[in-house]
Each structure stands twice: as structure tokens, then as C-alpha cells.
Scaffold this active site. Structure first.
Site, PDB file in Angstrom:
ATOM      1  CG  HIS A 147     -33.600  34.316  39.647  1.00  0.00           C
ATOM      2  ND1 HIS A 147     -34.755  34.330  40.412  1.00  0.00           N
ATOM      3  CD2 HIS A 147     -33.187  33.016  39.603  1.00  0.00           C
ATOM      4  CE1 HIS A 147     -35.022  33.099  40.803  1.00  0.00           C
ATOM      5  NE2 HIS A 147     -34.085  32.289  40.328  1.00  0.00           N
ATOM      6  CB  CYS A 148     -28.623  34.519  42.918  1.00  0.00           C
ATOM      7  SG  CYS A 148     -27.094  33.638  43.290  1.00  0.00           S
ATOM      8  CG  LEU A 149     -29.125  30.202  38.163  1.00  0.00           C
ATOM      9  CD1 LEU A 149     -28.288  29.554  37.077  1.00  0.00           C
ATOM     10  CD2 LEU A 149     -30.589  29.859  37.977  1.00  0.00           C
TER      11      LEU A 149
ATOM     12  CB  SER B 202     -34.279  33.595  46.095  1.00  0.00           C
ATOM     13  OG  SER B 202     -35.041  34.734  46.429  1.00  0.00           O
TER      14      SER B 202
END
Length: 631
Positions: free
Chosen positions: A465-467, A471
Site C-alpha cells: 500500500h503506497c502512501l 492506494s
């Protein structure tokens, strides 16, 4: 609460370690337990297990049933023993077979006339009750196939669903609900399974699991008119109470005595629960005009956060660019900006919206980088050899970010009916295992998928999960994400080059001539705005470089996702390391590159096309791939 793990492969009748049976039932709560069998055994296996024991040819039918000696049981039944006859404890043979998970014996006894819902034992309960208490999912499935009624109550007034909740048997809970049992069914006291979970089981499970099954968080019992929140407050169950509040439980409901959950917590003097309920009351009673205004524009939350980030970056640079030489004044202004931002975020930004702040900050940073390039750097580098690569970088960055966002990672969703069919199918195949079944989404997990706690959804070929994009990165958008990182990296490189050119042309000093300190003070006084933008460039270039290199290493050399690599690292620390040679997803650097980017080059290359949203078995991999299992 995690479900027990049964193994990565869905194999029926797989051998398990055999133990002794439950020999005395009594009232359930005081069982003389000799360890239970986790799977029905063939006669040959039982003969081998009991070779050290006395000759069982003289055993009575109850003892033979407890140990699963099918031959002896058949011999006695054929000799005239009534299969419906209870023993001196009012327990029938099918009860003993059910509690010891003797599936073949249950089938045999039913074929000989045994009553599947026969009542017996101190609690006057059915064989299905006995199997449920012990957590024998396979036995529950078998009995229900033969018509066992899970809605019947025992002497304590509990249905099988209530028993499964009380003993925290999650697979059985899921199976009973999937087979049509009402998740809000009440016991003799009018309590739903959710109420039972919150008042008798300390912890978030099975409360969270029942809510996932659409249990009502505001139902009231028939006797005291308490909601699950009342029961959690009375029992001091902080974890369950937090789950209920997150699910939207009403904190203002009063019971038959006119007490709210907060009133009960104050009576019990539980400071943690009192604080949680007071915070919930404050959150629900806020009527600030600005808060209502922002909530009415919830669909514009991203735009509002982006606008705030753009303004904050500009104001910070503007303060730094003031002609005043007083660094004390500028420091005060910087602190004021920081405090204002913190107050706005805490006051008006919800928990759900908070995750978009890094995305807004990145977008605002890119905006001011581009503005700075065209206003400050463009006059010094008018040649097309500088402008065209920069234009390509910013265009590629925007395009691939848009594709990453719109394509999505590959979220795995299913309708309620599909979830129920999945639970039933996996339970009947003895595969209701957390490694292949998501207990949060109630779906069968494809290979390489994982549940994201932030998105609260399973993702196909989950990477992380990429901040920075708010998303997940998964099967559908990972190649767009890597392309986005590449163009963002080239963008910050060009910004670094533009900054160096600007300082060399506009600042009357150099590191070689005046030394480090003079050089730093001169470039700061020359243009504080450029220094501010350069600091943003350095910050973003640090994480972009690390993330891009790490992604390429994992994709090309390892053939793994970030999640899978972290799993291997954990296994290495726990002494359960699996060598990379056992990785079925690694097809070599070149083929990994072709597969990942789906390169065809007019038919020269043949990428491996796999729909990771529907890939449940390893039918494509190299030898020994069945041994490689990520958890």
C-alpha cells in the site's frame, strides 16, 4: 483471533496425527478430554494406531465408537445392537461419533436408522451441538448434509451459532451463516451472537467477524434491552467496544433501566471504555458550521487537500523569500504555519481523509516544481535539449500517475451470495483455511493476493500500500506505478540540474572559492525560494530512488512482490527460510521483464499472461512450486 491452519493444499482425507477420543461428555464444560481427533480415520490407520493397546475385539460399542473402530462397531450393530439406544448417560452412539469426529461412523449409524437430531447428554443437545463445541467443521458439514437442524437449542437455550461464537470457531460461524442461519438469531435470553461475543469473549474477535457477516450492532436483547455496546461496556471489553464504535454503533441508546453504555462504564469505573465512549459522544455531537460545510463537500476532499497543500508550500516559500533579515521573525512565521496546519488537520480532516495527505503533498510539490522550472530555470536553459526531456518527464509522470490511480490494484470483491457459496464450497471441501480464504472479505484468495488493512479489501498480486498514491499497488497497476516512479525520478533529476545551473549563474560565490559555509549562506540569501524547492526535490528524490530501485530488483531479479519478500524475510528470521530457487514465479531476469511489462515487440517476445484475480492453483510453475507457499 486467527483460524487454525490446516495446510496450503486443499486435500480431503489427508493424514493427520491421531489422538485419543473424548471419552466422557457430561455437561460439556467438564469433559474428560483425551485429546480429539482432527480428522476421520480409515480402519487400517486405527488398527495401526491401536496396535499397542489391548485387543479391541472385546470392546463395547461405545468405546469402539469413541476410538473409531469401524469393524467392531459394524460387528455389534449387525449382531442386533439398536443404534438409537442411549447409554447410561443418555448419550447415543451418534453423539459419541460426532464429538470425536468419526465421520464414517456417523454416516454408517445414520444409514442404520440413527436420528440425526437425537437429544442427549446433560444439556439435552444434539450431535450437531457436540460437534460445534469441539470445532469439528467437517463433522458439522456432514451432519447438516444429513438434515441436522442448527437452529435447535440445548438446555442452556443456545443454538449452534451461539455455541460457535462462544467457543470462537470462526469457520463454523461462517458456514452456519452461509447455510442460511440468521446472524442475529436470539437465544433463550434474547441475546444475539454479537451480544454473546462482546460480553463473554475479551478481544476484537469474533465481534469483528460477526460484523463482517452483517450482524446488527444496534440490536437489543429481550430481557434488559441492552445493545452489544452495553454488553461490551459492562464486561470491560475495550477491543470489542472499539470495533463496535468503528462499525457505527449508537452510543445514545438506553436500556430498560434508562442507562446508556457510557453510564454503565462509569458505574464499572473503567477509564479506557469511559474515554472511548466520551470521545464517540463528542464526535457525534459536533455541530461546527465549518465541519458541516466540509462534510457537504466530501466528494471534493482530494481537491480541498490539494489546494491546502499548494497554499502551504507557497506560503512557506514566500516567508522564506521575504526581504527581512530577521530569522527570528521568519522562524515565528514558520512555527505559526506549522501550528495552523496541524489545527486544520486535526479539526477538519477525518480519519478516512487523512490517508490522502501524502498524495496531496506530492501533487502540490510537483506543481511548484514545474512552476519554478518555467519561471526561474527556463530563461537560463532555452535550448530544446533541456526543455524537451523535461516536458517528457512531467508528461510521463502525470500520465502514468493517472493510469496507476484509475486502473486500480485489482481489488477482489464479491456479492453476498457469492461469498456464501464460496464459504459452503470451501467448507465442504475441508479447505476453509485462512491461507486460501480471507476471513475479512469472505472470499477465496487467489495466489499472491493479500488483504490490505488500510483499504479493507483483498488485492490481486498484492505488492504494497503506497502512501504517495493513497492506494494499493497490485496486479492491475504495478507496471504503471513503476513507470510513474521512473518519470518522477527523471523529473527530480532535471530539477536538481536546473537548481545547480541557477545557482552557478545567479549566486556570486562557489564552493571552491569561498568554502562550504559561505557557499551555503550565499545560495540561501540569493534565492530562498529555490532553496525551499530544492529541499522538496531532495526529499522526494530520496524515497523515489529507493522505491524504484527496490521495485526493479524484486521484479527482475527475484520475481517477487514486496509483500512476498517481506514474508521470506520473516521466515528467515524464524528459521523457516525457503530458498529463492524454490520460487515458482521467478523465470529469469529477461523473462521477468517481458512478463511484467507485457513486452511483445511485434511478436518477438511471448510474455506469460496470468489473470491474478482468478489464479487459484499453480498450474503454470516450475517443479517443486507446490512447496512454495506465502502466508
Amino acid at each position: 483471533m486467527e483460524w487454525p491452519e490446516s495446510g496450503p493444499e486443499c486435500q480431503l482425507n489427508c493424514p493427520h496425527e491421531h489422538h485419543g477420543p473424548h471419552k466422557h461428555q457430561g455437561s460439556y464444560g467438564h469433559q474428560e478430554q483425551y485429546n480429539n481427533s482432527s480428522q476421520a480415520k480409515s480402519p487400517a490407520e486405527h488398527h495401526s494406531d491401536l496396535a499397542f493397546m489391548e485387543d479391541y475385539s472385546n470392546w463395547d460399542i461405545v468405546k469402539a465408537t469413541q476410538y473409531g473402530i469401524i469393524d467392531r462397531c459394524k460387528e455389534l450393530i449387525e449382531a442386533g445392537y439398536d443404534v438409537r439406544q442411549p447409554d447410561k448417560e443418555n448419550v447415543t452412539l451418534i453423539h459419541w461419533a460426532a464429538i470425536n469426529n468419526r465421520i464414517e461412523l456417523v454416516k454408517y449409524y445414520i444409514s442404520k436408522g440413527a436420528i440425526v437430531d437425537q437429544l442427549g447428554g446433560d444439556l439435552n443437545s444434539t450431535p450437531l451441538h457436540w460437534a460445534t463445541r469441539q470445532g469439528h467443521l467437517s463433522m458439522v458439514v456432514t451432519l447438516m448434509k444429513y438434515g441436522a437442524d442448527p437452529s435447535l437449542v440445548d438446555r442452556e437455550g443456545l443454538t449452534c451459532l451461539h455455541l460457535a461464537v462462544q467457543f470462537q470457531h470462526m469457520p463454523i460461524i461462517a458456514y452456519l451463516v452461509a447455510q442460511g442461519q440468521d446472524v442475529d438469531a436470539v437465544d433463550v435470553n434474547g441475546q444475539t451472537p454479537l451480544m454473546l461475543a462482546t460480553c463473554k469473549i475479551i478481544g476484537p474477535e469474533p465481534t469483528r467477524f460477526l460484523i463482517k457477516l452483517n450482524a446488527s450492532v444496534n440490536a437489543v436483547d429481550k430481557v434488559h434491552r441492552n445493545t452489544p455496546l452495553h454488553w461490551a461496556a459492562m464486561s470491560g471489553n475495550v477491543a470489542a467496544l472499539t470495533v463496535l464504535l468503528d462499525a457505527g454503533a449508537n452510543v445514545e441508546v438506553k436500556n430498560a433501566m434508562g442507562e446508556t453504555p457510557l453510564g454503565l462504564a462509569q458505574q464499572n469505573r473503567n477509564p479506557w471504555i469511559i474515554q472511548c465512549l466520551m470521545d464517540a459522544n463528542v464526535d457525534r455531537s459536533r455541530n461546527h458550521l465549518m465541519l458541516k460545510f466540509l462534510k457537504s463537500f466530501e466528494k471534493y476532499k482530494l481537491l480541498l487537500l490539494l489546494l491546502m497543500a499548494v497554499i502551504v508550500i507557497w506560503v512557506t516559500g514566500y516567508v522564506a523569500d521575504l526581504e527581512s533579515d530577521s530569522w527570528l521573525l521568519k522562524s515565528i512565521l514558520f512555527v505559526s504555519i506549522w501550528v495552523t496546519v496541524q489545527l486544520v488537520i486535526r479539526r477538519f480532516v477525518s480519519v478516512q481523509t487523512f490517508s490522502y495527505i501524502p498524495l496531496a503533498f506530492l501533487s502540490a510539490s510537483l506543481f511548484w516544481m514545474v512552476v519554478t522550472w518555467f519561471i526561474r530555470f527556463l530563461p537560463d536553459m532555452p535550448d530544446s535539449c533541456f526543455q524537451i526531456p523535461f516536458a517528457l518527464s512531467i508528461t510521463g509522470c502525470i500520465y502514468y500517475f493517472y493510469r496507476t490511480w484509475t486502473a486500480g490494484p485489482g481489488y477482489l470483491r464479491a456479492s453476498e451470495e457469492e461469498k456464501k457459496r464460496t464459504v459452503v464450497a470451501l467448507a465442504e471441501a475441508d479447505c476453509l483455511d485462512p491461507r486460501i480464504f480471507c476471513t475479512m472479505c469472505l472470499i477465496r484468495k487467489p495466489l499472491r493476493s493479500k488483504h490490505c488493512a488500510i483499504c479493507d479489501c483483498c488485492v490481486a498480486k498484492y505488492d504494497h500500500h503506497c502512501l504517495w498514491i493513497a492506494s494499493c499497488v497490485g496486479a492491475w497497476n504495478q507496471r504503471y506505478f513503476v513507470s510513474f516512479l521512473f518519470f518522477l525520478l527523471t523529473l527530480v533529476v532535471w530539477m536538481t540540474y536546473g537548481t545547480i545551473v541557477y545557482w552557478s549563474l545567479h549566486c556570486a560565490t562557489s564552493y571552491e572559492k569561498d568554502g562550504l559555509w559561505t557557499f551555503l549562506t550565499q545560495i540561501v540569501s540569493c534565492s530562498p525560494w529555490i532553496v525551499w524547492i530544492f529541499l522538496l526535490v531532495l526529499f522526494h528524490s530520496s524515497w523515489v530512488t529507493l522505491l524504484f530501485v527496490n521495485q526493479l530488483y524484486q521484479i527482475l531479479y527475484l520475481g517477487l512482490t514486496t509483500s512476498e519478500r517481506m514474508c521470506l524475510i520473516k521466515r528467515a528470521h524464524s528459521g523457516r527460510f525457503l530458498g529463492l530457487r524454490q520460487n515458482p514465479f521467478n523465470r529469469g531476469c529477461f523473462q521477468n521483464l517481458v512478463d511484467f511489462f507485457q513486452c511483445r515487440c511485434f511478436g518477438l517476445f511471448k510474455p506469460n499472461q496470468i489473470d491474478w484475480t482468478r489464479q487459484y492453483s499453480m498450474g503454470f510453475e516450475q517443479p517443486r512450486a507446490h512447496e512454495f507457499q506465502f502466508v
